[in-house]
Design a protein around this motif. Sequence first.
Motif, PDB file in Angstrom:
ATOM      1  N   CYS A 137       0.138 -20.965  26.043  1.00 11.46           N
ATOM      2  CA  CYS A 137       0.156 -19.800  26.877  1.00 11.46           C
ATOM      3  C   CYS A 137       1.263 -19.013  26.081  1.00 11.46           C
ATOM      4  N   PHE A 138       2.510 -19.746  25.957  1.00 10.81           N
ATOM      5  CA  PHE A 138       3.351 -19.026  25.293  1.00 10.81           C
ATOM      6  C   PHE A 138       3.049 -18.386  23.891  1.00 10.81           C
ATOM      7  N   ALA A 139       2.579 -19.001  22.985  1.00  6.21           N
ATOM      8  CA  ALA A 139       2.104 -18.563  21.870  1.00  6.21           C
ATOM      9  C   ALA A 139       0.951 -17.346  21.941  1.00  6.21           C
ATOM     10  N   LEU A 140       0.078 -17.501  22.809  1.00  6.56           N
ATOM     11  CA  LEU A 140      -0.751 -16.449  23.094  1.00  6.56           C
ATOM     12  C   LEU A 140      -0.031 -15.100  23.584  1.00  6.56           C
ATOM     13  N   THR A 141       0.878 -15.530  24.490  1.00  2.00           N
ATOM     14  CA  THR A 141       1.485 -14.040  25.071  1.00  2.00           C
ATOM     15  C   THR A 141       2.355 -13.416  23.883  1.00  2.00           C
ATOM     16  N   ARG A 142       3.251 -14.424  23.290  1.00  2.00           N
ATOM     17  CA  ARG A 142       4.245 -13.341  22.358  1.00  2.00           C
ATOM     18  C   ARG A 142       3.132 -13.104  21.233  1.00  2.00           C
ATOM     19  N   TYR A 143       2.135 -13.619  20.817  1.00  2.00           N
ATOM     20  CA  TYR A 143       1.073 -13.250  19.785  1.00  2.00           C
ATOM     21  C   TYR A 143       0.835 -11.897  20.205  1.00  2.00           C
ATOM     22  N   SER A 144       0.214 -11.993  21.257  1.00  4.24           N
ATOM     23  CA  SER A 144      -0.414 -10.549  21.946  1.00  4.24           C
ATOM     24  C   SER A 144       0.733  -9.586  22.011  1.00  4.24           C
ATOM     25  N   ILE A 145       2.063  -9.541  22.423  1.00  5.38           N
ATOM     26  CA  ILE A 145       3.125  -8.727  22.479  1.00  5.38           C
ATOM     27  C   ILE A 145       3.377  -8.135  21.163  1.00  5.38           C
ATOM     28  N   LEU A 146       3.449  -9.196  20.118  1.00  8.65           N
ATOM     29  CA  LEU A 146       3.643  -8.727  18.663  1.00  8.65           C
ATOM     30  C   LEU A 146       2.490  -7.981  18.148  1.00  8.65           C
ATOM     31  N   LEU A 147       1.364  -7.977  18.557  1.00 12.23           N
ATOM     32  CA  LEU A 147      -0.031  -7.633  18.023  1.00 12.23           C
ATOM     33  C   LEU A 147       0.430  -5.972  18.624  1.00 12.23           C
ATOM     34  N   HIS A 148       0.630  -6.145  19.882  1.00 11.96           N
ATOM     35  CA  HIS A 148       0.508  -4.832  20.637  1.00 11.96           C
ATOM     36  C   HIS A 148       1.781  -4.001  19.975  1.00 11.96           C
ATOM     37  N   SER A 149       2.845  -4.442  19.466  1.00 20.98           N
ATOM     38  CA  SER A 149       3.821  -3.662  18.996  1.00 20.98           C
ATOM     39  C   SER A 149       3.467  -3.201  17.743  1.00 20.98           C
ATOM     40  N   GLN A 150       2.414  -3.885  17.142  1.00 23.36           N
ATOM     41  CA  GLN A 150       2.127  -3.128  15.796  1.00 23.36           C
ATOM     42  C   GLN A 150       0.810  -2.453  15.797  1.00 23.36           C
ATOM     43  N   GLY A 151       0.599  -2.099  17.081  1.00 25.59           N
ATOM     44  CA  GLY A 151      -0.579  -1.283  17.339  1.00 25.59           C
ATOM     45  C   GLY A 151      -2.087  -1.925  17.293  1.00 25.59           C
ATOM     46  N   GLN A 152      -2.121  -3.132  17.231  1.00 24.38           N
ATOM     47  CA  GLN A 152      -3.347  -3.746  17.026  1.00 24.38           C
ATOM     48  C   GLN A 152      -3.793  -4.457  18.396  1.00 24.38           C
ATOM     49  N   LYS A 158      -5.681 -11.357  27.361  1.00 25.27           N
ATOM     50  CA  LYS A 158      -6.831 -11.950  28.723  1.00 25.27           C
ATOM     51  C   LYS A 158      -7.165 -13.392  28.692  1.00 25.27           C
ATOM     52  N   GLN A 159      -7.049 -13.787  27.294  1.00 23.57           N
ATOM     53  CA  GLN A 159      -7.121 -15.535  27.114  1.00 23.57           C
ATOM     54  C   GLN A 159      -5.946 -16.046  28.073  1.00 23.57           C
ATOM     55  N   ALA A 160      -4.722 -15.619  27.653  1.00 25.26           N
ATOM     56  CA  ALA A 160      -3.513 -15.991  28.292  1.00 25.26           C
ATOM     57  C   ALA A 160      -3.729 -16.127  29.748  1.00 25.26           C
ATOM     58  N   LEU A 161      -4.132 -14.920  30.358  1.00 26.11           N
ATOM     59  CA  LEU A 161      -4.353 -14.602  31.766  1.00 26.11           C
ATOM     60  C   LEU A 161      -5.288 -15.709  32.381  1.00 26.11           C
ATOM     61  N   GLU A 162      -6.477 -16.040  31.412  1.00 26.29           N
ATOM     62  CA  GLU A 162      -7.317 -17.092  32.047  1.00 26.29           C
ATOM     63  C   GLU A 162      -6.674 -18.337  32.103  1.00 26.29           C
ATOM     64  N   ILE A 163      -5.849 -18.528  31.313  1.00 28.01           N
ATOM     65  CA  ILE A 163      -5.116 -20.104  31.225  1.00 28.01           C
ATOM     66  C   ILE A 163      -4.045 -20.066  32.344  1.00 28.01           C
ATOM     67  N   GLN A 164      -3.289 -18.958  32.460  1.00 28.02           N
ATOM     68  CA  GLN A 164      -2.412 -18.873  33.271  1.00 28.02           C
ATOM     69  C   GLN A 164      -2.347 -17.452  34.236  1.00 28.02           C
ATOM     70  N   PRO A 165      -3.036 -17.221  35.075  1.00 32.62           N
ATOM     71  CA  PRO A 165      -3.223 -16.116  36.061  1.00 32.62           C
ATOM     72  C   PRO A 165      -1.742 -15.454  36.576  1.00 32.62           C
ATOM     73  N   THR A 166      -0.934 -16.306  36.452  1.00 38.47           N
ATOM     74  CA  THR A 166       0.387 -15.826  37.000  1.00 38.47           C
ATOM     75  C   THR A 166       1.693 -15.487  36.005  1.00 38.47           C
ATOM     76  N   ASN A 167       1.065 -15.351  34.548  1.00 32.70           N
ATOM     77  CA  ASN A 167       1.970 -14.946  33.672  1.00 32.70           C
ATOM     78  C   ASN A 167       2.115 -13.600  33.707  1.00 32.70           C
ATOM     79  N   ALA A 168       3.489 -13.217  34.205  1.00 36.01           N
ATOM     80  CA  ALA A 168       3.921 -11.887  34.373  1.00 36.01           C
ATOM     81  C   ALA A 168       3.927 -11.142  33.313  1.00 36.01           C
ATOM     82  N   LEU A 169       4.404 -11.634  31.973  1.00 35.14           N
ATOM     83  CA  LEU A 169       4.655 -11.227  31.130  1.00 35.14           C
ATOM     84  C   LEU A 169       3.168 -10.682  30.363  1.00 35.14           C
ATOM     85  N   ALA A 170       2.486 -11.498  30.547  1.00 34.94           N
ATOM     86  CA  ALA A 170       0.938 -11.328  30.026  1.00 34.94           C
ATOM     87  C   ALA A 170       0.288 -10.088  30.918  1.00 34.94           C
TER      88      ALA A 170
END
Length: 109
Positions: free
Chosen positions: A37-52, A61-73
């Motif tokens: 979940c850490f990797a999925l969330t950071r990966y998503s954040i960085l992709l988002h920062s790059q406009g992807q 979404k995948q991170a939230l399926e694994i950990q629905p209480t992931n506030a950062l995701a």
Amino acid sequence: LKINYLIDQAKKLEEQNDLTQAIARLKEIIEIEPTNCFALTRYSILLHSQGQDEEAKANFKQALEIQPTNALALRGYADILRLEGQIEEAKAKLKEALKIEPKSAFAIG
């Protein structure tokens, strides 16, 4: 052990603002351990920062399926929803994140 090494490497690369390499390390972690979940969330954040946003949204979404209480995701996912014009759904996700982290610095607009 390899995962921990790659996470440390990704963090250092992100701190050095080498986002392309940080994204590559995080993707490597996800390939080895798809439920990290850490990797999925950071990966998503960085992709988002790059406009992807399309790939970022799928990974949030995948991170939230694994950990629905992931506030950062939840916050990242909400931001993409907002950009897509899905304001009510974005607000709902932000409210969920606030319930999880009530002292967080973000606000609902």
